[in-house]
Design a protein around this motif. Structure first.
Motif, mmCIF file in Angstrom:
data_model
loop_
_atom_site.group_PDB
_atom_site.id
_atom_site.type_symbol
_atom_site.label_atom_id
_atom_site.label_comp_id
_atom_site.label_asym_id
_atom_site.label_seq_id
_atom_site.Cartn_x
_atom_site.Cartn_y
_atom_site.Cartn_z
ATOM 1 N N GLU A 250 0.830 -1.206 0.000
ATOM 2 C CA GLU A 250 0.000 0.000 0.000
ATOM 3 C C GLU A 250 0.864 1.255 0.000
ATOM 4 N N ALA A 251 1.960 1.241 0.751
ATOM 5 C CA ALA A 251 2.872 2.389 0.799
ATOM 6 C C ALA A 251 3.501 2.641 -0.576
ATOM 7 N N LEU A 252 3.679 1.585 -1.362
ATOM 8 C CA LEU A 252 4.223 1.730 -2.708
ATOM 9 C C LEU A 252 3.156 2.166 -3.713
ATOM 10 N N GLY A 253 1.887 2.120 -3.302
ATOM 11 C CA GLY A 253 0.803 2.543 -4.178
ATOM 12 C C GLY A 253 -0.030 1.423 -4.742
ATOM 13 N N LEU A 254 0.228 0.201 -4.332
ATOM 14 C CA LEU A 254 -0.557 -0.934 -4.816
ATOM 15 C C LEU A 254 -1.726 -1.159 -3.861
ATOM 16 N N THR A 255 -2.862 -0.592 -4.218
ATOM 17 C CA THR A 255 -4.059 -0.661 -3.381
ATOM 18 C C THR A 255 -5.220 -1.199 -4.216
ATOM 19 N N ASP A 256 -6.318 -1.517 -3.552
ATOM 20 C CA ASP A 256 -7.512 -1.951 -4.271
ATOM 21 C C ASP A 256 -7.919 -0.871 -5.262
ATOM 22 N N GLY A 257 -8.196 -1.272 -6.501
ATOM 23 C CA GLY A 257 -8.595 -0.336 -7.536
ATOM 24 C C GLY A 257 -7.447 0.205 -8.368
ATOM 25 N N ALA A 258 -6.206 -0.058 -7.961
ATOM 26 C CA ALA A 258 -5.040 0.427 -8.716
ATOM 27 C C ALA A 258 -4.882 -0.388 -9.998
ATOM 28 N N LYS A 259 -4.437 0.277 -11.068
ATOM 29 C CA LYS A 259 -4.151 -0.416 -12.319
ATOM 30 C C LYS A 259 -2.718 -0.916 -12.278
ATOM 31 N N ILE A 260 -2.531 -2.136 -12.762
ATOM 32 C CA ILE A 260 -1.213 -2.766 -12.764
ATOM 33 C C ILE A 260 -1.014 -3.439 -14.124
ATOM 34 N N THR A 261 0.124 -3.189 -14.745
ATOM 35 C CA THR A 261 0.436 -3.758 -16.052
ATOM 36 C C THR A 261 1.533 -4.802 -15.887
ATOM 37 N N VAL A 262 1.303 -5.976 -16.447
ATOM 38 C CA VAL A 262 2.298 -7.045 -16.405
ATOM 39 C C VAL A 262 3.291 -6.798 -17.537
ATOM 40 N N LEU A 263 4.546 -6.602 -17.193
ATOM 41 C CA LEU A 263 5.583 -6.374 -18.199
ATOM 42 C C LEU A 263 6.256 -7.668 -18.617
ATOM 43 N N ASN A 264 6.509 -8.541 -17.644
ATOM 44 C CA ASN A 264 7.164 -9.807 -17.955
ATOM 45 C C ASN A 264 6.699 -10.873 -16.968
ATOM 46 N N ASN A 265 6.052 -11.882 -17.492
ATOM 47 C CA ASN A 265 5.605 -13.005 -16.675
ATOM 48 C C ASN A 265 6.002 -14.275 -17.400
ATOM 49 N N ASP A 266 7.223 -14.715 -17.172
ATOM 50 C CA ASP A 266 7.715 -15.902 -17.873
ATOM 51 C C ASP A 266 7.413 -17.193 -17.119
ATOM 52 N N LYS A 267 6.537 -17.090 -16.113
ATOM 53 C CA LYS A 267 6.036 -18.243 -15.354
ATOM 54 C C LYS A 267 7.059 -18.908 -14.444
ATOM 55 N N LYS A 268 8.246 -18.335 -14.299
ATOM 56 C CA LYS A 268 9.210 -18.867 -13.333
ATOM 57 C C LYS A 268 9.935 -17.690 -12.713
ATOM 58 N N GLY A 269 10.144 -17.763 -11.440
ATOM 59 C CA GLY A 269 10.806 -16.657 -10.755
ATOM 60 C C GLY A 269 9.897 -15.448 -10.605
ATOM 61 N N ALA A 270 10.516 -14.303 -10.384
ATOM 62 C CA ALA A 270 9.767 -13.066 -10.160
ATOM 63 C C ALA A 270 9.143 -12.576 -11.466
ATOM 64 N N MET A 271 8.055 -11.831 -11.313
ATOM 65 C CA MET A 271 7.448 -11.203 -12.482
ATOM 66 C C MET A 271 7.652 -9.698 -12.374
ATOM 67 N N THR A 272 7.730 -9.033 -13.519
ATOM 68 C CA THR A 272 7.925 -7.590 -13.551
ATOM 69 C C THR A 272 6.606 -6.930 -13.898
ATOM 70 N N VAL A 273 6.236 -5.930 -13.091
ATOM 71 C CA VAL A 273 4.978 -5.220 -13.296
ATOM 72 C C VAL A 273 5.222 -3.712 -13.213
ATOM 73 N N ARG A 274 4.243 -2.948 -13.687
ATOM 74 C CA ARG A 274 4.314 -1.499 -13.554
ATOM 75 C C ARG A 274 3.004 -1.004 -12.945
ATOM 76 N N PHE A 275 3.129 -0.198 -11.910
ATOM 77 C CA PHE A 275 1.979 0.513 -11.357
ATOM 78 C C PHE A 275 2.459 1.838 -10.818
ATOM 79 N N ARG A 276 1.594 2.827 -10.895
ATOM 80 C CA ARG A 276 1.920 4.192 -10.464
ATOM 81 C C ARG A 276 3.173 4.716 -11.162
#
Length: 75
Positions: free
Chosen positions: A28-54
């Motif tokens: 929440e402090a980073l800005g990821l709250t209910d109703g926030a838009k989040i774009t998946v940049l890289n989801n290769d199904k293993k390890g961490a995924m990269t996303v963009r929000f705010r």
């Protein structure tokens, strides 16, 4: 659906975050709250995924992405 199931370059809206309270507060402090838009940049199904929000890129681990519920954003 769960964020970890998201497709690359798709935008979603956060519906619910179900994770330990201290981690939820940090997101929440980073800005990821209910109703926030989040774009998946890289989801290769293993390890961490990269996303963009705010306007900032973040790497989220699978455990965190498993506990964020999203729905497809209306463009």
């Amino acid at each position: 659906m769960k964020l970890k199931e998201g497709k690359n370059h798709h935008t979603y809206v956060v519906e619910k975050i179900r994770i330990e309270l201290n981690l939820e507060r940090r997101l929440e402090a980073l800005g990821l709250t209910d109703g926030a838009k989040i774009t998946v940049l890289n989801n290769d199904k293993k390890g961490a995924m990269t996303v963009r929000f705010r306007g900032t890129r973040f790497a989220l681990g699978r455990r965190i992405a498993e506990n964020i519920l999203v729905r497809e954003a209306q463009e």
